[in-house]
Design a protein around this motif. Structure first.
Motif, PDB file in Angstrom:
ATOM      1  N   SER A 135       0.819  -1.217   0.000  1.00  0.00           N
ATOM      2  CA  SER A 135       0.000   0.000   0.000  1.00  0.00           C
ATOM      3  C   SER A 135       0.850   1.263   0.000  1.00  0.00           C
ATOM      4  O   SER A 135       1.819   1.370   0.757  1.00  0.00           O
ATOM      5  CB  SER A 135      -0.908   0.010   1.229  1.00  0.00           C
ATOM      6  N   THR A 136       0.458   2.226  -0.843  1.00  0.00           N
ATOM      7  CA  THR A 136       1.094   3.544  -0.814  1.00  0.00           C
ATOM      8  C   THR A 136       0.456   4.458   0.226  1.00  0.00           C
ATOM      9  O   THR A 136       0.986   5.539   0.499  1.00  0.00           O
ATOM     10  CB  THR A 136       0.989   4.220  -2.194  1.00  0.00           C
ATOM     11  N   THR A 137      -0.673   4.051   0.785  1.00  0.00           N
ATOM     12  CA  THR A 137      -1.358   4.868   1.784  1.00  0.00           C
ATOM     13  C   THR A 137      -0.852   4.569   3.183  1.00  0.00           C
ATOM     14  O   THR A 137      -0.816   5.449   4.048  1.00  0.00           O
ATOM     15  CB  THR A 137      -2.883   4.633   1.714  1.00  0.00           C
ATOM     16  N   PHE A 138      -0.421   3.334   3.422  1.00  0.00           N
ATOM     17  CA  PHE A 138      -0.046   2.920   4.768  1.00  0.00           C
ATOM     18  C   PHE A 138       1.360   2.310   4.817  1.00  0.00           C
ATOM     19  O   PHE A 138       1.593   1.286   5.460  1.00  0.00           O
ATOM     20  CB  PHE A 138      -1.069   1.940   5.321  1.00  0.00           C
ATOM     21  N   SER A 139       2.306   2.917   4.112  1.00  0.00           N
ATOM     22  CA  SER A 139       3.707   2.495   4.186  1.00  0.00           C
ATOM     23  C   SER A 139       4.571   3.672   3.754  1.00  0.00           C
ATOM     24  O   SER A 139       4.068   4.669   3.262  1.00  0.00           O
ATOM     25  CB  SER A 139       3.963   1.272   3.293  1.00  0.00           C
ATOM     26  N   GLU A 140       5.879   3.533   3.930  1.00  0.00           N
ATOM     27  CA  GLU A 140       6.805   4.617   3.610  1.00  0.00           C
ATOM     28  C   GLU A 140       7.667   4.251   2.399  1.00  0.00           C
ATOM     29  O   GLU A 140       8.151   3.116   2.301  1.00  0.00           O
ATOM     30  CB  GLU A 140       7.716   4.899   4.816  1.00  0.00           C
ATOM     31  N   PRO A 141       7.893   5.186   1.481  1.00  0.00           N
ATOM     32  CA  PRO A 141       8.623   4.867   0.250  1.00  0.00           C
ATOM     33  C   PRO A 141      10.009   4.270   0.474  1.00  0.00           C
ATOM     34  O   PRO A 141      10.387   3.319  -0.222  1.00  0.00           O
ATOM     35  CB  PRO A 141       8.716   6.219  -0.470  1.00  0.00           C
ATOM     36  N   TYR A 142      10.786   4.810   1.415  1.00  0.00           N
ATOM     37  CA  TYR A 142      12.157   4.320   1.576  1.00  0.00           C
ATOM     38  C   TYR A 142      12.160   2.845   1.978  1.00  0.00           C
ATOM     39  O   TYR A 142      12.924   2.041   1.416  1.00  0.00           O
ATOM     40  CB  TYR A 142      12.920   5.157   2.603  1.00  0.00           C
ATOM     41  N   ASN A 143      11.308   2.485   2.938  1.00  0.00           N
ATOM     42  CA  ASN A 143      11.247   1.085   3.366  1.00  0.00           C
ATOM     43  C   ASN A 143      10.838   0.176   2.224  1.00  0.00           C
ATOM     44  O   ASN A 143      11.417  -0.901   2.020  1.00  0.00           O
ATOM     45  CB  ASN A 143      10.264   0.926   4.531  1.00  0.00           C
ATOM     46  N   VAL A 144       9.811   0.584   1.479  1.00  0.00           N
ATOM     47  CA  VAL A 144       9.288  -0.270   0.405  1.00  0.00           C
ATOM     48  C   VAL A 144      10.295  -0.384  -0.730  1.00  0.00           C
ATOM     49  O   VAL A 144      10.498  -1.469  -1.295  1.00  0.00           O
ATOM     50  CB  VAL A 144       7.928   0.262  -0.087  1.00  0.00           C
ATOM     51  N   ALA A 145      10.949   0.712  -1.085  1.00  0.00           N
ATOM     52  CA  ALA A 145      11.988   0.650  -2.122  1.00  0.00           C
ATOM     53  C   ALA A 145      13.081  -0.333  -1.720  1.00  0.00           C
ATOM     54  O   ALA A 145      13.581  -1.124  -2.546  1.00  0.00           O
ATOM     55  CB  ALA A 145      12.582   2.045  -2.353  1.00  0.00           C
ATOM     56  N   ARG A 146      13.458  -0.292  -0.457  1.00  0.00           N
ATOM     57  CA  ARG A 146      14.507  -1.184   0.047  1.00  0.00           C
ATOM     58  C   ARG A 146      14.048  -2.645   0.037  1.00  0.00           C
ATOM     59  O   ARG A 146      14.792  -3.545  -0.385  1.00  0.00           O
ATOM     60  CB  ARG A 146      14.854  -0.746   1.465  1.00  0.00           C
ATOM     61  N   GLN A 147      12.822  -2.903   0.481  1.00  0.00           N
ATOM     62  CA  GLN A 147      12.306  -4.273   0.523  1.00  0.00           C
ATOM     63  C   GLN A 147      12.207  -4.873  -0.873  1.00  0.00           C
ATOM     64  O   GLN A 147      12.606  -6.025  -1.106  1.00  0.00           O
ATOM     65  CB  GLN A 147      10.936  -4.285   1.209  1.00  0.00           C
ATOM     66  N   LEU A 148      11.666  -4.118  -1.818  1.00  0.00           N
ATOM     67  CA  LEU A 148      11.482  -4.641  -3.165  1.00  0.00           C
ATOM     68  C   LEU A 148      12.808  -4.808  -3.895  1.00  0.00           C
ATOM     69  O   LEU A 148      12.993  -5.775  -4.648  1.00  0.00           O
ATOM     70  CB  LEU A 148      10.533  -3.737  -3.951  1.00  0.00           C
ATOM     71  N   ALA A 149      13.740  -3.882  -3.691  1.00  0.00           N
ATOM     72  CA  ALA A 149      15.062  -4.053  -4.281  1.00  0.00           C
ATOM     73  C   ALA A 149      15.747  -5.289  -3.706  1.00  0.00           C
ATOM     74  O   ALA A 149      16.422  -6.041  -4.430  1.00  0.00           O
ATOM     75  CB  ALA A 149      15.916  -2.803  -4.036  1.00  0.00           C
ATOM     76  N   SER A 150      15.555  -5.522  -2.404  1.00  0.00           N
ATOM     77  CA  SER A 150      16.125  -6.720  -1.774  1.00  0.00           C
ATOM     78  C   SER A 150      15.521  -7.982  -2.379  1.00  0.00           C
ATOM     79  O   SER A 150      16.238  -8.956  -2.674  1.00  0.00           O
ATOM     80  CB  SER A 150      15.882  -6.687  -0.265  1.00  0.00           C
ATOM     81  N   LEU A 151      14.183  -7.989  -2.573  1.00  0.00           N
ATOM     82  CA  LEU A 151      13.531  -9.148  -3.181  1.00  0.00           C
ATOM     83  C   LEU A 151      14.038  -9.371  -4.600  1.00  0.00           C
ATOM     84  O   LEU A 151      14.231 -10.512  -5.032  1.00  0.00           O
ATOM     85  CB  LEU A 151      12.015  -8.955  -3.174  1.00  0.00           C
ATOM     86  N   ASP A 152      14.285  -8.285  -5.325  1.00  0.00           N
ATOM     87  CA  ASP A 152      14.789  -8.432  -6.686  1.00  0.00           C
ATOM     88  C   ASP A 152      16.188  -9.051  -6.689  1.00  0.00           C
ATOM     89  O   ASP A 152      16.498  -9.891  -7.535  1.00  0.00           O
ATOM     90  CB  ASP A 152      14.789  -7.076  -7.397  1.00  0.00           C
ATOM     91  N   HIS A 153      17.015  -8.645  -5.738  1.00  0.00           N
ATOM     92  CA  HIS A 153      18.349  -9.254  -5.628  1.00  0.00           C
ATOM     93  C   HIS A 153      18.243 -10.728  -5.242  1.00  0.00           C
ATOM     94  O   HIS A 153      18.877 -11.592  -5.867  1.00  0.00           O
ATOM     95  CB  HIS A 153      19.193  -8.515  -4.587  1.00  0.00           C
ATOM     96  N   LEU A 154      17.456 -11.021  -4.214  1.00  0.00           N
ATOM     97  CA  LEU A 154      17.368 -12.397  -3.715  1.00  0.00           C
ATOM     98  C   LEU A 154      16.778 -13.346  -4.756  1.00  0.00           C
ATOM     99  O   LEU A 154      17.102 -14.537  -4.773  1.00  0.00           O
ATOM    100  CB  LEU A 154      16.535 -12.433  -2.436  1.00  0.00           C
ATOM    101  N   SER A 155      15.903 -12.836  -5.613  1.00  0.00           N
ATOM    102  CA  SER A 155      15.266 -13.667  -6.639  1.00  0.00           C
ATOM    103  C   SER A 155      16.005 -13.605  -7.975  1.00  0.00           C
ATOM    104  O   SER A 155      15.553 -14.184  -8.963  1.00  0.00           O
ATOM    105  CB  SER A 155      13.816 -13.234  -6.840  1.00  0.00           C
ATOM    106  N   ARG A 156      17.106 -12.853  -8.030  1.00  0.00           N
ATOM    107  CA  ARG A 156      17.883 -12.658  -9.256  1.00  0.00           C
ATOM    108  C   ARG A 156      17.025 -12.058 -10.371  1.00  0.00           C
ATOM    109  O   ARG A 156      17.018 -12.534 -11.499  1.00  0.00           O
ATOM    110  CB  ARG A 156      18.528 -13.968  -9.726  1.00  0.00           C
ATOM    111  N   GLY A 157      16.271 -11.000 -10.015  1.00  0.00           N
ATOM    112  CA  GLY A 157      15.568 -10.247 -11.044  1.00  0.00           C
ATOM    113  C   GLY A 157      14.156 -10.720 -11.347  1.00  0.00           C
ATOM    114  O   GLY A 157      13.718 -10.647 -12.491  1.00  0.00           O
ATOM    115  N   ARG A 158      13.436 -11.158 -10.319  1.00  0.00           N
ATOM    116  CA  ARG A 158      12.075 -11.669 -10.565  1.00  0.00           C
ATOM    117  C   ARG A 158      10.996 -10.905  -9.811  1.00  0.00           C
ATOM    118  O   ARG A 158       9.854 -11.355  -9.730  1.00  0.00           O
ATOM    119  CB  ARG A 158      12.017 -13.152 -10.187  1.00  0.00           C
ATOM    120  N   ALA A 159      11.305  -9.730  -9.273  1.00  0.00           N
ATOM    121  CA  ALA A 159      10.374  -9.025  -8.392  1.00  0.00           C
ATOM    122  C   ALA A 159       9.513  -8.013  -9.137  1.00  0.00           C
ATOM    123  O   ALA A 159       9.933  -7.411 -10.122  1.00  0.00           O
ATOM    124  CB  ALA A 159      11.141  -8.326  -7.269  1.00  0.00           C
ATOM    125  N   ALA A 160       8.306  -7.814  -8.619  1.00  0.00           N
ATOM    126  CA  ALA A 160       7.399  -6.782  -9.111  1.00  0.00           C
ATOM    127  C   ALA A 160       6.607  -6.236  -7.930  1.00  0.00           C
ATOM    128  O   ALA A 160       6.387  -6.928  -6.929  1.00  0.00           O
ATOM    129  CB  ALA A 160       6.448  -7.338 -10.173  1.00  0.00           C
TER     130      ALA A 160
END
Length: 451
Positions: free
Chosen positions: A100-125
């Protein structure tokens, strides 16, 4: 229908608990006991990957309705946590996490999704959710519909800036010189907007895809305008071929008007087939699922879907008086889904019971009933008639309904040349036919939050 085509559809699959239908958990062997266990989701993810499904999609909710949980299991697992675990047991399939963009903060979410993209070797959305409810758990009022999208626009711009704060080639790894990364290629973003102020840079390096894929599921006028500007996947809900074609044309025009290539936005309507090896078997399965519906809790869900309109005084086998349903612009909840149900209630004269069946079986998504061959024909028609670039499959029940999709429907689509037989490319972007964004040479103060 035709047996071959040079075009191929994209297929995603929405997963959660043991089926999209409210009554699915009551069937013998549903594995409802495992609905919070990684083993269930591992089995689902691996089977979907064997079928060459492009991506798994996880919706999310930020509240718990104590009355609803009496009749329906509530998976409730946080999407990024779950998908990070599934990344470790799969190799190719993509992962769409709703946040959610209403109930979360951009920096945390950017970090989490970038981490998922690294851990999955480029499979995150990332599925961008503006949230129609949830304020009771976050200590702040829910903004109105239009304001939620304005916040989301600024939020996405901030996240894109954070993901771009590391240029390609930032990590040097020169052991002899003792240089790990080049700070000149890592930039503050100095983002200053109405809602967010973020210095940056992100503390996670540029991810394998450059940026995770952006998905969005709103189909209201605000939602379509937002999708035209930002989305690369659009998860939508239409009941008929004509409605799908109209939405497809309208959104692709909007994408072009926003200065983007319409081919870079993949429109994927949701479909929750109830299918069997024969039409008779499918009809019997549909009847079985209908008989498992709790009408009382279904009425509560329908009322919420309709903007909390009062329904308890009406006969469930009668229709809703049209004057009781407000104009869509007055609804502050999920406007697009409200529009689907209002059309069914007013134009198609669905009874309340029929609307309840629609809500608990698919939350307004298309629910075709038929044999594997019949469902394949209908998907092929919508795809070839430019009503979709593919579909998000919502398994009605597990395990049989899921297995019909992965082991029977998908192979038939592959046989017709409509769906991939192997994964191609190294990242989710490549497998979806989406461009990989180049890093932007950001300098301090170059990014502005206001839009």
């Amino acid at each position: 229908m035709s047996n071959t085509t040079s075009q191929q559809m994209i297929l995603g699959m929405l997963i959660g608990s043991v089926g999209n239908h409210q009554g699915a958990w009551r069937r013998p062997g549903s594995r409802v006991e495992d609905s919070h266990d990684l083993s269930l989701f591992t089995d689902i993810a691996r089977a979907a990957e064997r079928a060459r499904i492009h991506t798994l999609f996880i919706a999310d909710g930020l509240t718990l309705d104590r009355d609803q949980v009496r009749t329906k299991p509530f998976a409730g697992l946080e999407p990024i946590t779950l998908l990070s675990a599934l990344a470790a047991v799969t190799e190719k399939i993509g992962f769409v996490a709703s946040v959610s963009t209403t109930f979360s903060e951009p920096y945390n979410v950017a970090r989490q999704l970038a981490s998922l993209d690294h851990l999955s070797r480029g499979r995150a959305a990332w599925n961008i959710v503006t949230s129609a409810w949830g304020e009771i758990n976050f200590g702040k009022p829910l903004p109105n519909h239009a304001e939620r999208y304005r916040i989301a626009d600024e939020y996405v711009r901030a996240i894109l800036a954070l993901w771009d704060s590391w240029e390609e080639g930032s990590i040097v790894l020169d052991r002899e010189a003792g240089v790990y990364a080049d700070p000149e290629r890592i930039h503050p973003i100095d983002f200053s907007g109405e809602h967010f102020t973020i210095a940056g840079p992100l503390n996670v390096p540029r991810s394998p895809q450059g940026r995770p894929v952006i998905a969005q599921a709103g189909s209201s006028e605000d939602g379509k305008a937002f999708a035209a500007e930002h989305a690369e996947i659009v998860f939508t809900a239409q009941q008929s071929l004509a409605d799908s074609q109209e939405f497809y044309r309208d959104l692709k025009r909007g994408v072009a008007a926003a200065g983007r290539n319409p081919d870079d936005v993949k429109i994927l309507p949701g479909v929750s087939p109830i299918l069997g090896r024969t039409e008779k078997e499918a009809i019997e399965l549909h009847r079985e699922l209908v008989n498992l519906i709790d009408v009382e809790s279904g009425l509560v869900r329908l009322s919420r879907q309709l903007g909390h309109v009062e329904l308890s005084d009406l006969d469930v086998d009668g229709t809703i008086p049209p004057e009781r349903l407000p104009d869509i612009a007055q609804v502050q909840g999920r406007q697009s889904r409200y529009g689907v149900f209002k059309q069914l209630a007013v134009e198609e004269k669905f009874t309340i019971r029929q609307l309840i069946e629609m809500e608990v079986s698919s939350s307004g998504h298309w629910v075709p009933v038929g044999s594997v061959e019949q469902i394949a024909d209908q998907l092929e028609e919508r795809f070839l008639q430019r009503g979709a670039d593919g579909f998000i499959l919502l398994p009605s029940f597990y395990p049989e309904g899921f297995t019909y999709l992965t082991d029977e429907l998908v192979p038939l689509l592959q046989e017709r040349g409509l769906f991939q037989k192997e994964y191609e490319g190294d990242t989710l972007r490549e497998r979806l036919g989406l461009p990989t964004p180049s890093s932007v040479n950001l300098v301090a103060g170059s990014v502005q939050g206001a839009s």
